[in-house]
Design an enzyme around this catalytic site. Structure first.
Site, PDB file in Angstrom:
ATOM      1  N   ARG A   1     -31.560 -22.179   7.377  1.00  0.00           N
ATOM      2  CA  ARG A   1     -30.215 -22.083   6.801  1.00  0.00           C
ATOM      3  C   ARG A   1     -29.761 -20.626   6.885  1.00  0.00           C
ATOM      4  NH1 ARG A   1     -31.294 -18.921   3.541  1.00  0.00           N
ATOM      5  NH2 ARG A   1     -29.119 -18.636   2.997  1.00  0.00           N
ATOM      6  N   GLY A   2     -28.462 -20.413   6.559  1.00  0.00           N
ATOM      7  CA  GLY A   2     -27.887 -19.082   6.744  1.00  0.00           C
ATOM      8  C   GLY A   2     -27.147 -19.121   8.080  1.00  0.00           C
ATOM      9  N   ALA A   3     -25.908 -18.588   8.077  1.00  0.00           N
ATOM     10  CA  ALA A   3     -25.033 -18.786   9.237  1.00  0.00           C
ATOM     11  C   ALA A   3     -25.653 -18.333  10.572  1.00  0.00           C
ATOM     12  CB  ALA A   3     -23.698 -18.098   8.972  1.00  0.00           C
TER      13      ALA A   3
ATOM     14  N   ARG B   1     -23.601 -28.934  10.408  1.00  0.00           N
ATOM     15  CA  ARG B   1     -23.008 -28.208   9.274  1.00  0.00           C
ATOM     16  C   ARG B   1     -21.646 -27.652   9.736  1.00  0.00           C
ATOM     17  NH1 ARG B   1     -26.602 -24.568   5.589  1.00  0.00           N
ATOM     18  NH2 ARG B   1     -25.187 -25.509   4.067  1.00  0.00           N
TER      19      ARG B   1
ATOM     20  N   GLN C   1     -30.891 -20.743  -3.649  1.00  0.00           N
ATOM     21  CA  GLN C   1     -31.228 -19.827  -2.549  1.00  0.00           C
ATOM     22  C   GLN C   1     -31.513 -18.416  -3.079  1.00  0.00           C
ATOM     23  OE1 GLN C   1     -28.794 -22.087  -2.406  1.00  0.00           O
ATOM     24  NE2 GLN C   1     -28.407 -22.812  -0.340  1.00  0.00           N
TER      25      GLN C   1
ATOM     26  N   ASP D   1     -20.182 -17.162   5.812  1.00  0.00           N
ATOM     27  CA  ASP D   1     -20.381 -18.259   6.777  1.00  0.00           C
ATOM     28  C   ASP D   1     -19.267 -18.339   7.797  1.00  0.00           C
ATOM     29  OD1 ASP D   1     -22.137 -19.118   4.390  1.00  0.00           O
ATOM     30  OD2 ASP D   1     -22.756 -20.328   6.101  1.00  0.00           O
TER      31      ASP D   1
ATOM     32  N   ASN E   1     -18.102 -18.411   1.894  1.00  0.00           N
ATOM     33  CA  ASN E   1     -19.518 -18.147   1.636  1.00  0.00           C
ATOM     34  C   ASN E   1     -19.985 -19.134   0.565  1.00  0.00           C
ATOM     35  OD1 ASN E   1     -21.922 -16.556   2.155  1.00  0.00           O
ATOM     36  ND2 ASN E   1     -21.685 -15.730   0.094  1.00  0.00           N
ATOM     37  N   LYS E   2     -21.251 -19.058   0.218  1.00  0.00           N
ATOM     38  CA  LYS E   2     -21.862 -20.006  -0.717  1.00  0.00           C
ATOM     39  C   LYS E   2     -21.008 -20.217  -1.963  1.00  0.00           C
ATOM     40  CE  LYS E   2     -24.770 -21.940  -0.306  1.00  0.00           C
ATOM     41  NZ  LYS E   2     -24.589 -23.341   0.200  1.00  0.00           N
TER      42      LYS E   2
HETATM   43  O1  MRU Z   1     -26.049 -23.340   2.509  1.00  0.00           O
HETATM   44  P1  MRU Z   1     -26.669 -22.075   3.017  1.00  0.00           P
HETATM   45  O2  MRU Z   1     -27.882 -21.691   2.256  1.00  0.00           O
HETATM   46  O3  MRU Z   1     -26.875 -22.095   4.509  1.00  0.00           O
HETATM   47  O4  MRU Z   1     -25.556 -20.967   2.727  1.00  0.00           O
HETATM   48  C1  MRU Z   1     -25.792 -19.674   3.218  1.00  0.00           C
HETATM   49  C2  MRU Z   1     -24.830 -18.673   2.750  1.00  0.00           C
HETATM   50  O5  MRU Z   1     -23.864 -18.966   2.085  1.00  0.00           O
HETATM   51  C3  MRU Z   1     -25.063 -17.253   3.208  1.00  0.00           C
HETATM   52  O6  MRU Z   1     -24.538 -16.348   2.283  1.00  0.00           O
HETATM   53  C4  MRU Z   1     -24.378 -17.031   4.566  1.00  0.00           C
HETATM   54  O7  MRU Z   1     -24.752 -18.003   5.488  1.00  0.00           O
HETATM   55  C5  MRU Z   1     -24.662 -15.692   5.116  1.00  0.00           C
HETATM   56  S1  MRU Z   1     -26.247 -15.588   5.850  1.00  0.00           S
HETATM   57  C6  MRU Z   1     -26.442 -14.045   6.510  1.00  0.00           C
END
Ligand code: MRU
Length: 345
Positions: free
Chosen positions: A41-43, A82, A189, A230, A240-241
């Site tokens: 996970r993470g963009a 996603r 997270q 994201d 973002n999250k």
């Molecule tokens: O649902 P997730 O855990 O993939 O969400 C991730 C985030 O919101 C991060 O802040 C974002 O992807 C930046 S990662 C460098």
């Protein structure tokens, strides 16, 4: 994340911090499943995993379809996992461009081009993360206590992280005293992953409930906020999250700088403003249960948007590999994208 012996090796983020379990994936559909259930996970990290997923699809000659059909079908499958993080589509598009350009030279060349593209995207991410860290660290000063939300560290990029790289570089440069880690409900997270990374790096931190951010700021305990992203719309609105928008609004209320750290691959010039960013909605079970234990009455309804959008006027600066961008954000982002010499530079 590693690609070894014809397989994609992923540290399973659903098992952290209790267990450091590595997944060995040999098919694109396994990569899609890992992205969907947040094992990776993470963009930026899901973009890289998807690019390696195409490499696996090209090598999987078990069905009757042609190489080209296989690779495009895998790209469609991976892109649909996603919707919010634009890095996923961005990385797949880079990989497909390399593939199509090499296809006239033969199937072997096209398969090789996919692998070379995935490796070069991964290497570029490492370089970009390092530069984001260097630029972002300059925004902090000795003694700073910085709040972060979700996880934008090494786990989220396959490199050093975005917000995580800023925190690490600031710590190494003596420009950081303490990190407030939002636990980041519903999937934790922050509490599970950011705390795990900061602990390994020896950076002092405390986990706080998401709902504590305002109280900490009101008591003068937060000097700055840094988060990842994201997707960043052309006007600088940031997805973002879920919970990030609330933190940004509170930071503005308390005159605390709110920084977003992200590579330029997270900027989506095709999306004019945040309202057009697709927001992933995940299962209600993620809200009503914690690690499999039910917290809400059986049958309770729950709404679970995984991301929110912070309007650009609440963002003090966006830290990219090209430098620290400030308002007017639309032109700052357009200039930075225009100046980028290569999509994987
Ligand atoms: O649902 P997730 O855990 O993939 O969400 C991730 C985030 O919101 C991060 O802040 C974002 O992807 C930046 S990662 C460098």
């Amino acid at each position: 994340m590693r690609f070894e012996g014809g397989a994609l090796l992923l540290l399973d983020q659903t098992a952290l911090p209790a267990e450091e379990r590595w997944l060995r994936l040999t098919r694109a559909d396994e990569v899609a499943d890992a992205i969907r259930r947040l094992a990776v996970r993470g963009a930026p990290a899901i973009g890289l995993a998807a690019a390696y997923g195409l490499v696996l699809a090209a090598r999987d000659g078990s069905g009757s379809s042609s190489l080209r059909e296989r690779v495009h079908a895998a790209a469609d499958l991976l892109a649909a996992t996603r919707p919010t993080a634009v890095n996923l589509r961005w990385a797949l598009d880079r990989a497909l461009e390399s593939f199509e350009a090499a296809l006239p030279s033969g199937e072997e060349a096209a398969g090789r081009a996919l692998a070379e593209c995935a490796h070069s995207l991964a290497a570029a991410q490492l370089r970009q993360d390092r530069r984001i860290g260097e630029h972002g660290a300059q925004l902090f000063a000795a003694g700073h206590r910085v709040l972060t939300h979700c996880n934008a560290g090494a786990l989220a990029t396959g490199g050093a992280g975005t917000a995580g790289a800023v925190l690490a570089a600031a710590w190494e440069g003596g420009r950081l005293a303490h990190v407030w880690v939002d636990e980041t409900r519903p999937l934790l997270q922050g509490a599970r992953l950011t705390a795990w990374e900061l602990g390994r790096a020896g950076i002092p931190y405390e986990i706080v409930p998401d709902s504590a951010a305002g109280a900490l700021m009101a008591r003068g305990l937060v000097d700055a906020v840094v988060v990842g992203a994201d997707r960043i719309a052309a006007n600088g609105d940031v997805a973002n999250k879920i919970g990030t928008y609330g933190v940004a609004a509170l930071a503005a209320r308390h005159d605390i700088p709110f920084y977003v750290a992200a590579p330029l691959s997270t900027v989506d010039p095709a999306t004019a403003a945040g309202a057009a960013i697709p927001i992933e909605e995940r299962s209600a079970d993620e809200v009503t249960t914690v690690r499999g234990m039910r917290m809400a009455p059986a049958g309770a309804a729950a709404f679970n948007p995984a991301f929110d959008v912070t309007p650009n006027e609440l963002v003090t600066a966006i830290v990219t590999e090209a430098g620290v961008l400030r308002a007017p954000m639309r032109s700052a982002l357009a200039d930075a994208l225009g100046a980028a010499t290569s999509p994987v530079a």
